[in-house]
Motif scaffolding. Structure first.
Motif, mmCIF file in Angstrom:
data_model
loop_
_atom_site.group_PDB
_atom_site.id
_atom_site.type_symbol
_atom_site.label_atom_id
_atom_site.label_comp_id
_atom_site.label_asym_id
_atom_site.label_seq_id
_atom_site.Cartn_x
_atom_site.Cartn_y
_atom_site.Cartn_z
ATOM 1 N N PHE A 17 0.824 -1.199 0.000
ATOM 2 C CA PHE A 17 0.000 0.000 0.000
ATOM 3 C C PHE A 17 0.865 1.259 0.000
ATOM 4 O O PHE A 17 0.623 2.197 -0.751
ATOM 5 N N ALA A 18 1.878 1.289 0.830
ATOM 6 C CA ALA A 18 2.751 2.462 0.911
ATOM 7 C C ALA A 18 3.449 2.706 -0.419
ATOM 8 O O ALA A 18 3.518 3.842 -0.898
ATOM 9 N N GLU A 36 11.175 -1.199 -13.847
ATOM 10 C CA GLU A 36 10.154 -0.255 -13.440
ATOM 11 C C GLU A 36 10.724 1.158 -13.472
ATOM 12 O O GLU A 36 11.748 1.437 -12.863
ATOM 13 N N ASP A 37 10.051 2.044 -14.209
ATOM 14 C CA ASP A 37 10.488 3.433 -14.323
ATOM 15 C C ASP A 37 9.463 4.338 -13.672
ATOM 16 O O ASP A 37 8.269 4.101 -13.763
ATOM 17 N N LEU A 38 9.933 5.391 -13.056
ATOM 18 C CA LEU A 38 9.031 6.400 -12.530
ATOM 19 C C LEU A 38 8.575 7.266 -13.684
ATOM 20 O O LEU A 38 9.361 7.640 -14.543
ATOM 21 N N VAL A 39 7.293 7.578 -13.710
ATOM 22 C CA VAL A 39 6.755 8.405 -14.774
ATOM 23 C C VAL A 39 5.995 9.566 -14.155
ATOM 24 O O VAL A 39 5.433 9.460 -13.074
ATOM 25 N N SER A 86 12.882 2.247 -5.318
ATOM 26 C CA SER A 86 12.061 3.134 -6.147
ATOM 27 C C SER A 86 11.352 4.194 -5.303
ATOM 28 O O SER A 86 11.263 5.344 -5.710
ATOM 29 N N ILE A 87 10.873 3.822 -4.110
ATOM 30 C CA ILE A 87 10.184 4.815 -3.281
ATOM 31 C C ILE A 87 11.186 5.801 -2.698
ATOM 32 O O ILE A 87 10.900 6.992 -2.579
ATOM 33 N N GLY A 105 7.399 4.127 5.186
ATOM 34 C CA GLY A 105 7.235 2.812 5.791
ATOM 35 C C GLY A 105 6.606 2.974 7.161
ATOM 36 O O GLY A 105 6.697 4.038 7.776
ATOM 37 N N TYR A 106 5.950 1.927 7.629
ATOM 38 C CA TYR A 106 5.197 2.014 8.871
ATOM 39 C C TYR A 106 5.399 0.725 9.642
ATOM 40 O O TYR A 106 5.175 -0.362 9.110
ATOM 41 N N ILE A 107 5.836 0.829 10.890
ATOM 42 C CA ILE A 107 6.139 -0.345 11.686
ATOM 43 C C ILE A 107 5.049 -0.553 12.739
ATOM 44 O O ILE A 107 4.703 0.369 13.478
ATOM 45 N N PHE A 108 4.537 -1.783 12.798
ATOM 46 C CA PHE A 108 3.628 -2.209 13.848
ATOM 47 C C PHE A 108 4.256 -3.413 14.527
ATOM 48 O O PHE A 108 4.892 -4.248 13.869
ATOM 49 N N GLY A 109 4.067 -3.528 15.813
ATOM 50 C CA GLY A 109 4.579 -4.678 16.545
ATOM 51 C C GLY A 109 3.777 -5.936 16.248
ATOM 52 O O GLY A 109 2.580 -5.873 15.980
#
Length: 194
Positions: A17-18, A36-39, A86-87, A105-109
């Protein structure tokens, strides 16, 4: 249900998702992430891009028969590295709003992830009228110590592709005795992901 696999699947959904939300990637060949290219994507007067329309159609087709509990795929190390690169590249070129910490990015325990799955399992066992088969990840903005940062929350999803509880219809709010199947307040990345 194997909680290790479920937790890993939820984590992968969160990462996917991110990456989807922050980048616009033209996929030349789905099997080779190096291609993969950024456009640059131009929005129309309604704020939608041709890419939004193409992806909306693709995902609508994918979910046409409902949310399958096996939705998602595992990826290998090289693919994950290419997606992360890429991100990072995209963020370097598009710093975003300086008033909001631009996390990617998102960290959950794991304990919290297991608890989310446990809450979903309890609802599935207790209610005959609902079949929770997935987790949706929404990007949002959270605030800590007066500072805003991009964050995500995860919410249970029915086989019919509806949030549970339905946040768009407060009249249908369910009483879960303080155990809603909604998880939020991750540790954002950067800087908590070295």
């Amino acid at each position: 249900m194997n909680y290790k696999i479920s937790t890993f699947v939820l984590f992968l959904a969160l990462v996917a998702f991110a990456i989807y939300h922050f980048s616009t990637i033209k996929n030349e060949n789905a099997n080779t992430p190096a291609n993969e290219d950024l456009v640059e994507v131009k929005a129309d007067e309604n704020g939608s891009s041709h890419l939004d329309k193409e992806l909306s159609s693709y995902f609508a087709d994918q979910l046409a028969n409902g949310v399958d509990s096996t939705l998602g795929n595992f990826i290998n190390f090289d693919t994950a590295k290419a997606k992360l690169d890429s991100i990072r590249d995209y963020r370097g070129k598009n710093p975003g709003n300086s008033q909001i910490h631009n996390s990617y990015g998102y960290i959950f325990g794991l304990q919290k992830m297991r608890e989310l799955i446990s809450r979903i399992d309890k609802i599935n066992m207790a209610q005959d009228t609902v079949d929770l088969t997935g987790v949706r990840v929404y990007r949002t903005i959270s605030k800590v110590r007066g500072k805003k940062y991009f964050d995500v929350f995860m919410i249970a999803v029915t086989k019919e592709n509806k949030d549970f509880p339905d946040l768009k219809n407060p009249d249908l709010k369910k009483d879960f005795e303080g155990e809603e199947p909604i998880l939020n307040f991750s540790a954002p990345c950067p800087d908590q992901c070295k």
